[in-house]
Design an enzyme around this catalytic site. Structure first.
Site, PDB file in Angstrom:
ATOM      1  N   LYS A 179       1.278   4.342  -2.798  1.00 32.15           N
ATOM      2  CA  LYS A 179       1.037   5.760  -2.514  1.00 32.15           C
ATOM      3  C   LYS A 179       2.278   6.603  -2.823  1.00 32.15           C
ATOM      4  O   LYS A 179       2.147   7.764  -3.237  1.00 32.15           O
ATOM      5  CB  LYS A 179       0.570   5.936  -1.068  1.00 32.15           C
ATOM      6  CG  LYS A 179      -0.814   5.320  -0.811  1.00 32.15           C
ATOM      7  CD  LYS A 179      -1.889   5.909  -1.730  1.00 32.15           C
ATOM      8  CE  LYS A 179      -3.286   5.417  -1.438  1.00 32.15           C
ATOM      9  NZ  LYS A 179      -4.315   6.047  -2.302  1.00 32.15           N
ATOM     10  N   TYR A 194       0.849  -1.202   0.000  1.00 29.02           N
ATOM     11  CA  TYR A 194       0.000   0.000   0.000  1.00 29.02           C
ATOM     12  C   TYR A 194       0.884   1.252   0.000  1.00 29.02           C
ATOM     13  O   TYR A 194       0.659   2.190  -0.781  1.00 29.02           O
ATOM     14  CB  TYR A 194      -0.910  -0.014   1.229  1.00 29.02           C
ATOM     15  CG  TYR A 194      -1.806   1.198   1.375  1.00 29.02           C
ATOM     16  CD1 TYR A 194      -2.967   1.336   0.620  1.00 29.02           C
ATOM     17  CD2 TYR A 194      -1.485   2.220   2.267  1.00 29.02           C
ATOM     18  CE1 TYR A 194      -3.788   2.443   0.765  1.00 29.02           C
ATOM     19  CE2 TYR A 194      -2.294   3.338   2.415  1.00 29.02           C
ATOM     20  CZ  TYR A 194      -3.444   3.443   1.657  1.00 29.02           C
ATOM     21  OH  TYR A 194      -4.248   4.562   1.794  1.00 29.02           O
TER      22      TYR A 194
HETATM   23  N1  LIG Z   1      -9.044   6.217   5.314  1.00 28.01           N
HETATM   24  C1  LIG Z   1      -7.805   6.656   5.494  1.00 28.01           C
HETATM   25  O1  LIG Z   1      -7.323   6.751   6.636  1.00 28.01           O
HETATM   26  C2  LIG Z   1      -6.959   7.073   4.318  1.00 28.01           C
HETATM   27  C3  LIG Z   1      -5.732   7.678   4.593  1.00 28.01           C
HETATM   28  C4  LIG Z   1      -4.923   8.093   3.545  1.00 28.01           C
HETATM   29  C5  LIG Z   1      -5.341   7.903   2.238  1.00 28.01           C
HETATM   30  N2  LIG Z   1      -6.531   7.296   2.001  1.00 28.01           N
HETATM   31  C6  LIG Z   1      -6.907   7.131   0.605  1.00 28.01           C
HETATM   32  O2  LIG Z   1      -8.112   7.835   0.374  1.00 28.01           O
HETATM   33  C7  LIG Z   1      -8.833   7.207  -0.694  1.00 28.01           C
HETATM   34  C8  LIG Z   1     -10.246   6.927  -0.219  1.00 28.01           C
HETATM   35  O3  LIG Z   1     -10.168   6.097   0.941  1.00 28.01           O
HETATM   36  P1  LIG Z   1     -11.414   5.829   1.909  1.00 28.01           P
HETATM   37  O4  LIG Z   1     -10.869   5.729   3.271  1.00 28.01           O
HETATM   38  O5  LIG Z   1     -12.501   6.771   1.591  1.00 28.01           O
HETATM   39  O6  LIG Z   1     -11.773   4.342   1.416  1.00 28.01           O
HETATM   40  P2  LIG Z   1     -13.191   3.605   1.288  1.00 28.01           P
HETATM   41  O7  LIG Z   1     -12.851   2.146   1.173  1.00 28.01           O
HETATM   42  O8  LIG Z   1     -14.110   4.030   2.360  1.00 28.01           O
HETATM   43  O9  LIG Z   1     -13.742   4.145  -0.113  1.00 28.01           O
HETATM   44  C9  LIG Z   1     -13.091   3.824  -1.316  1.00 28.01           C
HETATM   45  C10 LIG Z   1     -14.089   3.869  -2.447  1.00 28.01           C
HETATM   46  O10 LIG Z   1     -13.368   3.535  -3.662  1.00 28.01           O
HETATM   47  C11 LIG Z   1     -14.182   2.636  -4.414  1.00 28.01           C
HETATM   48  N3  LIG Z   1     -13.320   1.831  -5.309  1.00 28.01           N
HETATM   49  C12 LIG Z   1     -12.525   0.790  -4.968  1.00 28.01           C
HETATM   50  N4  LIG Z   1     -11.937   0.288  -6.063  1.00 28.01           N
HETATM   51  C13 LIG Z   1     -12.373   1.025  -7.120  1.00 28.01           C
HETATM   52  C14 LIG Z   1     -12.131   0.979  -8.517  1.00 28.01           C
HETATM   53  N5  LIG Z   1     -11.328   0.051  -9.071  1.00 28.01           N
HETATM   54  N6  LIG Z   1     -12.732   1.893  -9.310  1.00 28.01           N
HETATM   55  C15 LIG Z   1     -13.576   2.821  -8.782  1.00 28.01           C
HETATM   56  N7  LIG Z   1     -13.858   2.908  -7.462  1.00 28.01           N
HETATM   57  C16 LIG Z   1     -13.258   2.007  -6.639  1.00 28.01           C
HETATM   58  C17 LIG Z   1     -14.899   1.793  -3.374  1.00 28.01           C
HETATM   59  O11 LIG Z   1     -16.057   1.162  -3.912  1.00 28.01           O
HETATM   60  C18 LIG Z   1     -15.221   2.837  -2.295  1.00 28.01           C
HETATM   61  O12 LIG Z   1     -16.467   3.459  -2.521  1.00 28.01           O
HETATM   62  C19 LIG Z   1      -8.033   5.965  -1.062  1.00 28.01           C
HETATM   63  O13 LIG Z   1      -7.193   6.246  -2.165  1.00 28.01           O
HETATM   64  C20 LIG Z   1      -7.196   5.720   0.172  1.00 28.01           C
HETATM   65  O14 LIG Z   1      -6.033   4.986  -0.105  1.00 28.01           O
HETATM   66  C21 LIG Z   1      -7.353   6.885   3.008  1.00 28.01           C
END
Ligand SMILES: NC(=O)c1ccc[n+]([C@@H]2O[C@H](COP(=O)([O-])OP(=O)(O)OC[C@H]3O[C@@H](n4cnc5c(N)ncnc54)[C@H](O)[C@@H]3O)[C@@H](O)[C@H]2O)c1
Length: 262
Positions: free
Chosen positions: A161, A157
């Site tokens: 990133k 992961y």
């Molecule tokens: N939650 C955290 O703490 C955090 C921290 C840093 C970065 N992020 C990043 O933020 C972004 C969103 O994370 P989140 O926490 O909202 O996750 P989440 O799992 O709640 O939401 C992710 C969404 O992406 C969709 N998705 C997955 N694969 C897909 C694809 N191939 N095509 C289109 N849509 C797809 C899922 O259906 C879901 O609705 C991600 O890139 C994640 O890596 C999250």
């Protein structure tokens, strides 16, 4: 010059829930016309309906960021609906917790395909549309604090990133001559379904013993005293989609309440 996104046509991938949904709600609340794109079309439509219910302008579209034809169709549908594309948020991503030596080639490819290749395709297809429109446009990629530091047991992961940060810099260099700004946001510990999955992963791997232990552990030293809510990312997203950030490109902004200070 202000931070208005009024009437801007903006796609947010992975916005059926979580951070993407909050970004889209924030943009719509500020007057943008948003496209809720998610691999799960039901959540995409539900989020769009909620935004419309709150008086905003939104449509929901099922799209898979790893499938170029799907991303092309998403952009074509956006242009058909709103006439143009002004900003593309490449936000969709997945996480997986595994101890370093247990990560398989399949694990690597799955995480890299969605988190890194999905961002590559999103940048490519959005930039083509921006150039066809005569230039300008904003690309905002969701990286992570894991794009600034490698976390074990989130090695693949983290690698994905770091790739998002690299793609952000390379694309900024590639498309500056067209007036296209490419930036990224790096969230910290955000209370979403993804973190529920990460927390469970730590427990399943035997690294923690009770629910929420990893979430609380990672959140313990945040300078602003609490983990992030998804809506903490909305303000910076509006800024990066607006003319207020027109002289800014190639940057990956950490928005984590004070965890990674670089
Ligand atoms: N939650 C955290 O703490 C955090 C921290 C840093 C970065 N992020 C990043 O933020 C972004 C969103 O994370 P989140 O926490 O909202 O996750 P989440 O799992 O709640 O939401 C992710 C969404 O992406 C969709 N998705 C997955 N694969 C897909 C694809 N191939 N095509 C289109 N849509 C797809 C899922 O259906 C879901 O609705 C991600 O890139 C994640 O890596 C999250």
């Amino acid at each position: 010059m202000g931070n208005s996104v009024e009437n801007r046509s903006i796609i947010v991938t992975g916005s059926g829930r979580g951070i993407g949904r909050s970004i889209a709600e924030g943009l719509a609340g500020a007057g943008a016309r948003v496209v809720i794109a998610d691999i799960d079309p039901a959540t995409a439509e539900a989020t769009a309906a909620a935004i419309r219910g709150a008086g905003g302008n939104a449509i929901g579209i099922g799209a898979d960021v790893t499938d170029r034809a799907s991303v092309k169709a998403l952009i074509a549908a956006t242009v058909a609906e709103y006439g143009r594309l002004d900003a593309m948020f490449n936000n969709a991503g997945i996480a997986q917790v595994k101890q370093f030596n247990d990560i398989t080639e399949d694990d690597w490819h799955r995480v890299m395909d969605i988190n890194a290749m999905g961002v590559l395709i999103g940048i490519q297809e959005a930039s083509k549309q921006f150039i066809a429109q005569g230039g300008g446009g904003k690309i905002v990629n969701t990286a992570s604090i894991a794009g600034k530091q490698g976390y074990e047991p989130l090695a693949h992961y983290s690698a994905s990133k770091f790739a998002v940060v690299a793609l952000t810099q390379a694309a900024a260099r590639a498309f500056g001559k067209h007036g296209i700004c490419v930036n990224a946001i790096c969230p910290g510990v955000v209370a979403t379904d993804m973190w529920k999955l990460i927390d469970k992963g730590f427990k399943d791997e035997g690294l923690t013993s009770h629910d929420n232990e990893a979430f609380e552990g990672f959140s313990a030293d945040i300078l602003l005293g609490r983990p992030s809510r998804p809506d903490d990312l909305a303000g910076v997203s509006i800024f990066l989609a607006s003319e207020g950030s027109d002289y800014m490109t190639g940057q990956s902004l950490v928005v984590d309440g004070g965890m990674v200070l670089i």
